[in-house]
Enzyme design. Structure first.
Site, mmCIF file in Angstrom:
data_model
loop_
_atom_site.group_PDB
_atom_site.id
_atom_site.type_symbol
_atom_site.label_atom_id
_atom_site.label_comp_id
_atom_site.label_asym_id
_atom_site.label_seq_id
_atom_site.Cartn_x
_atom_site.Cartn_y
_atom_site.Cartn_z
ATOM 1 N N SER A 1 2.045 -4.185 -2.735
ATOM 2 C CA SER A 1 1.815 -5.631 -2.654
ATOM 3 C C SER A 1 0.386 -6.056 -2.946
ATOM 4 C CB SER A 1 2.222 -6.151 -1.273
ATOM 5 O OG SER A 1 1.320 -5.696 -0.277
ATOM 6 N N LYS B 1 -3.069 -8.041 3.507
ATOM 7 C CA LYS B 1 -3.023 -9.137 2.531
ATOM 8 C C LYS B 1 -4.422 -9.745 2.411
ATOM 9 C CE LYS B 1 1.535 -8.729 2.540
ATOM 10 N NZ LYS B 1 2.221 -8.021 1.440
#
Length: 251
Positions: A59, A132
């Site tokens: 990701s 993230k």
């Protein structure tokens, strides 16, 4: 005469053997003390300063690759404020991760992994955390996408050089959205936008897509392994330098 000399030599050898044995014992004692001190220092550093995590997903490509190991500064956000662009490790705020059954391993492997985790060289809980990039701080208005496919924060469009997008795609997110980040929360997104389940794809979940700041373990500061990928991790301050500070939220 010979017998007397032999007896004297034997009597002199006994203290030398005792001295040598005592020297070995002192060396082993000092080695044990150094080892224990090193463990205490390592545990202290892991608990309060830095710790290691590995990257289990794609990701955050191309910034981070699968199985990269990273060093996380745990003074953020406790003593150092979070900034837009920071790459943060955080505990699942609820519903972001699919529960994976624990793998059964031999007791010796478990013991070794426990010890390595204790001193910060292993990260057995990496699968319970996410990583993230911070896009929105409390009070920020985050929206996507404008006519040029850009995301904006507080009305300022972002030029994001860290993104990995599919070929011939210039829209930085699949779906349009507009949110105002609540107090005490963050809006986070992966760099591999079309292959990252981040704030955007969790808006219908328990967390509404937001990450409580209290869930943040720390800020990723460098890639530590493999050695050919050693590098400091950038939070790209120039991307967000034109973004005005959000107005305080109404209480």
């Amino acid at each position: 005469m010979t017998d007397n000399s032999s007896a004297e030599a034997d009597s002199a050898a006994v203290p030398r053997r005792r001295s040598k044995g005592r020297g070995v014992a002192l060396f082993l004692r000092d080695l044990l003390i150094i080892f224990i001190a090193a463990i205490i220092i390592s545990v202290g550093i892991k608990t309060f300063l830095v710790r290691s995590f590995y990257i289990p997903s794609s990701s955050m490509e191309n910034t981070l690759q699968v199985n990269d190991r990273i060093i996380v500064n745990q003074l953020v956000p406790g003593m150092v404020e979070l900034e837009r662009g920071d790459i943060v490790v955080f505990r699942d705020p609820g519903g972001w991760l699919t529960q994976v059954p624990e793998e059964t391993r031999p007791p010796l492997v478990e013991a070794l992994d426990w010890f390595l985790a204790l001193i910060g060289f292993s990260a057995p809980d990496s699968n319970d955390h996410l990583i993230k990039r911070v896009i929105g701080l409390p009070g920020d208005e985050v929206a996507c996408c404008n006519a040029f496919g850009q995301m904006s924060v507080n009305g300022v469009p972002l030029d994001e050089p860290y993104l990995k997008l599919p070929d011939r795609v210039n829209k930085v997110a699949k779906d349009d959205f507009a949110v105002t980040v609540p107090e005490g929360s963050l809006w986070v997104m992966g760099d591999n936008r079309y292959n990252s389940c981040d704030s955007r794809c969790n808006v219908t979940g328990p967390s509404k897509g937001y990450v409580p700041i209290d869930n943040v373990v720390g800020r990723a500061v460098m890639i530590s392994w493999p050695t050919e990928r050693w590098t400091w991790l950038d939070n790209y301050p120039t991307v967000f330098e034109g973004v005005a500070e959000a107005q305080p939220l109404a209480q």
